[in-house]
Design a protein around this motif. Sequence first.
Motif, PDB file in Angstrom:
ATOM      1  N   SER A  83      61.437  30.516 -21.145  1.00 46.40           N
ATOM      2  CA  SER A  83      60.538  30.130 -20.050  1.00 46.40           C
ATOM      3  C   SER A  83      61.142  30.383 -18.670  1.00 46.40           C
ATOM      4  O   SER A  83      60.667  29.855 -17.676  1.00 46.40           O
ATOM      5  N   LEU A  84      62.190  31.191 -18.600  1.00 48.64           N
ATOM      6  CA  LEU A  84      62.823  31.430 -17.300  1.00 48.64           C
ATOM      7  C   LEU A  84      62.465  32.793 -16.708  1.00 48.64           C
ATOM      8  O   LEU A  84      63.011  33.194 -15.690  1.00 48.64           O
ATOM      9  N   SER A  85      61.558  33.512 -17.368  1.00 45.92           N
ATOM     10  CA  SER A  85      61.232  34.839 -16.841  1.00 45.92           C
ATOM     11  C   SER A  85      60.288  34.699 -15.656  1.00 45.92           C
ATOM     12  O   SER A  85      59.653  33.665 -15.476  1.00 45.92           O
ATOM     13  N   MET A  86      60.159  35.777 -14.878  1.00 50.75           N
ATOM     14  CA  MET A  86      59.300  35.736 -13.681  1.00 50.75           C
ATOM     15  C   MET A  86      57.850  35.422 -14.032  1.00 50.75           C
ATOM     16  O   MET A  86      57.120  34.860 -13.230  1.00 50.75           O
ATOM     17  N   LEU A  87      57.462  35.781 -15.250  1.00 53.13           N
ATOM     18  CA  LEU A  87      56.080  35.542 -15.676  1.00 53.13           C
ATOM     19  C   LEU A  87      55.751  34.039 -15.718  1.00 53.13           C
ATOM     20  O   LEU A  87      54.595  33.649 -15.609  1.00 53.13           O
ATOM     21  N   ASP A  88      56.779  33.212 -15.863  1.00 52.13           N
ATOM     22  CA  ASP A  88      56.593  31.763 -15.977  1.00 52.13           C
ATOM     23  C   ASP A  88      57.116  30.994 -14.769  1.00 52.13           C
ATOM     24  O   ASP A  88      57.298  29.784 -14.848  1.00 52.13           O
ATOM     25  N   ARG A  89      57.383  31.692 -13.688  1.00 49.31           N
ATOM     26  CA  ARG A  89      57.968  31.008 -12.523  1.00 49.31           C
ATOM     27  C   ARG A  89      57.072  31.138 -11.302  1.00 49.31           C
ATOM     28  O   ARG A  89      56.402  32.148 -11.116  1.00 49.31           O
ATOM     29  N   ASP A  90      57.082  30.099 -10.477  1.00 50.43           N
ATOM     30  CA  ASP A  90      56.351  30.110  -9.215  1.00 50.43           C
ATOM     31  C   ASP A  90      57.319  30.459  -8.084  1.00 50.43           C
ATOM     32  O   ASP A  90      58.534  30.367  -8.264  1.00 50.43           O
ATOM     33  N   PRO A  91      56.790  30.783  -6.886  1.00 55.48           N
ATOM     34  CA  PRO A  91      57.680  30.994  -5.749  1.00 55.48           C
ATOM     35  C   PRO A  91      58.476  29.711  -5.457  1.00 55.48           C
ATOM     36  O   PRO A  91      57.948  28.636  -5.721  1.00 55.48           O
ATOM     37  N   PRO A  92      59.686  29.766  -4.948  1.00 54.44           N
ATOM     38  CA  PRO A  92      60.380  30.993  -4.521  1.00 54.44           C
ATOM     39  C   PRO A  92      61.095  31.726  -5.679  1.00 54.44           C
ATOM     40  O   PRO A  92      61.506  32.857  -5.506  1.00 54.44           O
ATOM     41  N   ASP A  93      61.236  31.075  -6.854  1.00 55.82           N
ATOM     42  CA  ASP A  93      61.944  31.748  -7.955  1.00 55.82           C
ATOM     43  C   ASP A  93      61.255  33.056  -8.344  1.00 55.82           C
ATOM     44  O   ASP A  93      61.907  34.073  -8.563  1.00 55.82           O
TER      45      ASP A  93
END
Length: 401
Positions: A83-93
């Motif tokens: 769950s740490l990929s960009m597909l599952d992250r909001d800004p700023p991550d």
Amino acid sequence: MTDTELIFNPFEPGFTDDPYPAYRDLRDADPVHESPFGLTVVSRYEDVGALLRAGLSVDSRLVAPGMYRDQFDRLDIAEPTLSLSMLDRDPPDHTRLRSLVTKVFTPRSVAALEPMITELVDDALDRIEESGRVDLVEALAFPLPFTVISRMLGVPTTDHIRIRALSGTIVRSLEPVADPQVLDEIVEAGIEMAGIIRGLIAWKRGNPGDDLLSALIAAEQDGDRLTEDELAAQILLLYVAGHETTVNLISNAVVALLRHPDQLALLRDRPDLADNAVEEFLRYDSPVQQTRRITTAPYTLGGREIPQGAFVVGCLASANRDERFWGEDADRLRIDRPNARSHVAFGAGPHHCLGASLARLEGRVAIERLARRFPGLAFDGEVTWNGRINLRGPALLPVAV
Ligand code: HEM
């Protein structure tokens, strides 16, 4: 749950073989549908576009308790990398993670890969010609994108049989899982795959090169731009997204063309239509059928208020067949459709597919050369669909050339 509430049931037998009649019924009956399965399903073109561009969250930890929350919690606890990929992250991550790899996927960088892609396709077509009868998934649709993403990352393709099986299981986490045994299998596959990825990273640290994985390792070593777990998560995403989707683009396109011989003939007569044809294949039978957003505050769509913490599914494949937008012939394959590129097969908004240019290029080279080389291309048996709700495509596609 009552029968009358169940107007859309993706678990129904046969749904994954042909979901389009069910999507049509849903668009007509309840376009912003609060499903008894604990999610909201959005199915019309305008609404799906608005949903994806609204800047809602993709962080599954914000989902209210229920079926999906349980599913995510299990995966997250077993293997946080998932769950740490960009597909599952909001800004700023999200912004930070995406910016680390954008450069490699610009149309210009991707165009430089065309000679390599053409060579891989022609080699596969040579082997297909030798056998005469093949499963097209095995012979072309899978090995092409898998080899390309492996080369971009700079990793050997030797483990491909195991990795293919594992990714096929992991991508089921992108759809609702009703069977606890399937969830167990996804968790096990996720743990094994993350182990393989960590092994590749360790190997690459000792064998750096001019490749994407080495560049990301450098970013991680640089300081605070990327943690070790995040590095593994992005590689896992690129690896899986890099082939599990394009394999369906190529296979779904071949099925669509063989079912529409007039369009196959048109493509052979008019190779200049190849780029537009790829857009139409993406629209007509979308390789990724849905994506999701999570509401962090009440959100109104299509006149309906969706509460906070809702898991909202944007049904890309349904939007791409919405006759309100595409017109009466929405269910017909037309490789010269003037506005085909308006599809939402790659999503929209901040998470719009990073690999879109690469997928388009692989799809165009593969389909155009296959159609041109084999005038006798035909089905050689029944298509077996892979049974997935989201990354839907043929598991077996027997063809004769
Ligand atoms: C995201 C579709 C090929 C890498 C996405 C999304 C969709 C999608 C629907 C999510 C959009 C959203 O939630 O708004 C497809 C299709 C493909 C394809 C249909 C092939 C036909 C690829 C390839 C790669 C790739 C070849 C990389 C090598 C990614 C990445 C994301 C993504 C990294 C996450 C972007 C983000 O969260 O900012 N793709 N994809 N995709 N795709 Fe693709």
